[in-house]
Write a protein that holds these residues in place. Structure first.
Motif, PDB file in Angstrom:
ATOM      1  N   SER A 109       0.840  -1.209   0.000  1.00 14.50           N
ATOM      2  CA  SER A 109       0.000   0.000   0.000  1.00 14.50           C
ATOM      3  C   SER A 109       0.868   1.250   0.000  1.00 14.50           C
ATOM      4  CB  SER A 109      -0.887   0.012   1.241  1.00 14.50           C
ATOM      5  OG  SER A 109      -1.546   1.268   1.365  1.00 14.50           O
ATOM      6  N   ASP A 110       0.636   2.134  -0.965  1.00 15.57           N
ATOM      7  CA  ASP A 110       1.450   3.360  -1.005  1.00 15.57           C
ATOM      8  C   ASP A 110       1.153   4.256   0.195  1.00 15.57           C
ATOM      9  OD1 ASP A 110      -0.397   5.218  -3.579  1.00 15.57           O
ATOM     10  OD2 ASP A 110      -1.048   4.173  -1.779  1.00 15.57           O
ATOM     11  N   GLN A 111      -0.008   4.092   0.801  1.00 16.02           N
ATOM     12  CA  GLN A 111      -0.362   4.893   1.974  1.00 16.02           C
ATOM     13  C   GLN A 111       0.526   4.588   3.179  1.00 16.02           C
ATOM     14  OE1 GLN A 111      -2.773   7.347   1.777  1.00 16.02           O
ATOM     15  NE2 GLN A 111      -2.686   6.782  -0.393  1.00 16.02           N
ATOM     16  N   ALA A 112       1.187   3.456   3.170  1.00 19.82           N
ATOM     17  CA  ALA A 112       2.020   3.059   4.310  1.00 19.82           C
ATOM     18  C   ALA A 112       3.382   3.729   4.310  1.00 19.82           C
ATOM     19  CB  ALA A 112       2.191   1.545   4.311  1.00 19.82           C
ATOM     20  N   TYR A 113       3.759   4.343   3.213  1.00 20.16           N
ATOM     21  CA  TYR A 113       5.094   4.921   3.073  1.00 20.16           C
ATOM     22  C   TYR A 113       5.054   6.440   3.253  1.00 20.16           C
ATOM     23  CZ  TYR A 113       6.194   0.329   1.241  1.00 20.16           C
ATOM     24  OH  TYR A 113       6.349  -1.026   1.112  1.00 20.16           O
ATOM     25  N   THR A 114       6.079   6.953   3.904  1.00 22.51           N
ATOM     26  CA  THR A 114       6.091   8.380   4.231  1.00 22.51           C
ATOM     27  C   THR A 114       7.049   9.198   3.380  1.00 22.51           C
ATOM     28  OG1 THR A 114       7.730   7.902   5.948  1.00 22.51           O
ATOM     29  CG2 THR A 114       5.424   7.980   6.629  1.00 22.51           C
ATOM     30  N   ASP A 115       8.013   8.540   2.778  1.00 24.54           N
ATOM     31  CA  ASP A 115       9.024   9.281   2.024  1.00 24.54           C
ATOM     32  C   ASP A 115       9.148   8.705   0.622  1.00 24.54           C
ATOM     33  OD1 ASP A 115      10.133   9.045   5.110  1.00 24.54           O
ATOM     34  OD2 ASP A 115      10.368  11.046   4.249  1.00 24.54           O
ATOM     35  N   TRP A 116       9.281   9.600  -0.355  1.00 20.79           N
ATOM     36  CA  TRP A 116       9.289   9.197  -1.759  1.00 20.79           C
ATOM     37  C   TRP A 116      10.435   9.867  -2.505  1.00 20.79           C
ATOM     38  CZ3 TRP A 116       5.717   5.786  -3.860  1.00 20.79           C
ATOM     39  CH2 TRP A 116       4.697   5.395  -2.995  1.00 20.79           C
ATOM     40  N   GLY A 117      10.994   9.113  -3.440  1.00 21.04           N
ATOM     41  CA  GLY A 117      12.008   9.659  -4.323  1.00 21.04           C
ATOM     42  C   GLY A 117      11.366  10.369  -5.506  1.00 21.04           C
ATOM     43  N   GLN A 118      12.190  10.888  -6.397  1.00 23.50           N
ATOM     44  CA  GLN A 118      11.700  11.708  -7.490  1.00 23.50           C
ATOM     45  C   GLN A 118      11.253  10.887  -8.692  1.00 23.50           C
ATOM     46  OE1 GLN A 118      14.720  10.834  -7.203  1.00 23.50           O
ATOM     47  NE2 GLN A 118      15.568  10.598  -9.255  1.00 23.50           N
ATOM     48  N   GLY A 119      11.590   9.630  -8.732  1.00 28.59           N
ATOM     49  CA  GLY A 119      11.185   8.788  -9.842  1.00 28.59           C
ATOM     50  C   GLY A 119      12.218   8.702 -10.946  1.00 28.59           C
ATOM     51  N   THR A 120      12.210   7.575 -11.639  1.00 31.63           N
ATOM     52  CA  THR A 120      13.080   7.371 -12.790  1.00 31.63           C
ATOM     53  C   THR A 120      12.243   6.733 -13.896  1.00 31.63           C
ATOM     54  OG1 THR A 120      15.193   6.424 -13.536  1.00 31.63           O
ATOM     55  CG2 THR A 120      13.924   5.110 -11.953  1.00 31.63           C
ATOM     56  N   GLN A 121      12.391   7.243 -15.106  1.00 33.00           N
ATOM     57  CA  GLN A 121      11.562   6.799 -16.225  1.00 33.00           C
ATOM     58  C   GLN A 121      12.098   5.499 -16.815  1.00 33.00           C
ATOM     59  OE1 GLN A 121       8.683   8.306 -17.789  1.00 33.00           O
ATOM     60  NE2 GLN A 121       8.653   6.325 -18.839  1.00 33.00           N
ATOM     61  N   VAL A 122      11.196   4.554 -17.000  1.00 31.20           N
ATOM     62  CA  VAL A 122      11.503   3.310 -17.699  1.00 31.20           C
ATOM     63  C   VAL A 122      10.583   3.226 -18.900  1.00 31.20           C
ATOM     64  CG1 VAL A 122      11.441   0.797 -17.597  1.00 31.20           C
ATOM     65  CG2 VAL A 122      12.298   2.105 -15.640  1.00 31.20           C
ATOM     66  N   THR A 123      11.170   3.096 -20.074  1.00 29.75           N
ATOM     67  CA  THR A 123      10.403   2.987 -21.298  1.00 29.75           C
ATOM     68  C   THR A 123      10.821   1.724 -22.029  1.00 29.75           C
ATOM     69  OG1 THR A 123      10.283   5.407 -21.495  1.00 29.75           O
ATOM     70  CG2 THR A 123       9.750   4.107 -23.454  1.00 29.75           C
ATOM     71  N   VAL A 124       9.846   0.884 -22.322  1.00 26.84           N
ATOM     72  CA  VAL A 124      10.104  -0.383 -22.986  1.00 26.84           C
ATOM     73  C   VAL A 124       9.408  -0.354 -24.343  1.00 26.84           C
ATOM     74  CG1 VAL A 124       9.998  -2.886 -22.835  1.00 26.84           C
ATOM     75  CG2 VAL A 124      10.161  -1.522 -20.740  1.00 26.84           C
ATOM     76  N   SER A 125      10.189  -0.448 -25.385  1.00 30.80           N
ATOM     77  CA  SER A 125       9.628  -0.430 -26.735  1.00 30.80           C
ATOM     78  C   SER A 125       9.369  -1.858 -27.214  1.00 30.80           C
ATOM     79  CB  SER A 125      10.576   0.280 -27.689  1.00 30.80           C
ATOM     80  OG  SER A 125      11.800  -0.424 -27.792  1.00 30.80           O
ATOM     81  N   SER A 126       8.390  -2.005 -28.062  1.00 30.56           N
ATOM     82  CA  SER A 126       8.027  -3.344 -28.556  1.00 30.56           C
ATOM     83  C   SER A 126       8.781  -3.698 -29.815  1.00 30.56           C
ATOM     84  CB  SER A 126       6.524  -3.384 -28.829  1.00 30.56           C
ATOM     85  OG  SER A 126       6.159  -2.384 -29.755  1.00 30.56           O
TER      86      SER A 126
END
Length: 126
Positions: A109-126
């Motif tokens: 559950s994302d509600q259980a976490y208090t601290d978050w990073g900025q994110g990193t993009q993952v793109t998968v092409s077919s």
């Protein structure tokens, strides 16, 4: 807690990627750590989580089970998400999260976490 995610990129279907999340915190081992992702137009969803301490409890979403693995290195204040056999539907921004009071039943559950990073993009092409 400051979290820095890295390792994203553009890959082809079937390829692998290794995401890292480095935490700036004094007692990293006290935190349950998780990975979530959010694709365009969709809600954020759980990917994987590993419990505090030695990481004896691990949860992995059914959508990535058998392809993704999460691990932690308390000596380096880091968690890793090894992603294999990537699919186009894995395309998303991946976020790492930390929580000191996450119980095992709430690891997904994302509600259980208090601290978050900025994110990193993952793109998968077919």
């Amino acid at each position: 807690v400051q979290l820095q995610a890295s390792g994203g990129g553009l890959v082809q279907a079937g390829d692998s990627l290794r995401l890292s999340c480095a935490a700036s915190v004094a007692r990293f081992r006290d935190y349950t750590m998780g990975w979530f992702r959010q694709a365009p137009g969709k809600e954020r969803e759980f990917v994987a989580a590993i419990s505090r301490g030695g990481g004896t409890s691990i949860r992995v979403a059914d959508t990535v089970k058998g392809r993704f693995a999460i691990s932690r290195d308390n000596s380096k204040n880091t968690i890793i998400l090894q992603m294999n056999s990537l699919k186009p539907e894995d395309t998303a921004v991946y976020y790492c999260a930390a929580g000191r009071t996450v119980i095992v039943s709430s690891m997904a559950s994302d509600q259980a976490y208090t601290d978050w990073g900025q994110g990193t993009q993952v793109t998968v092409s077919s």
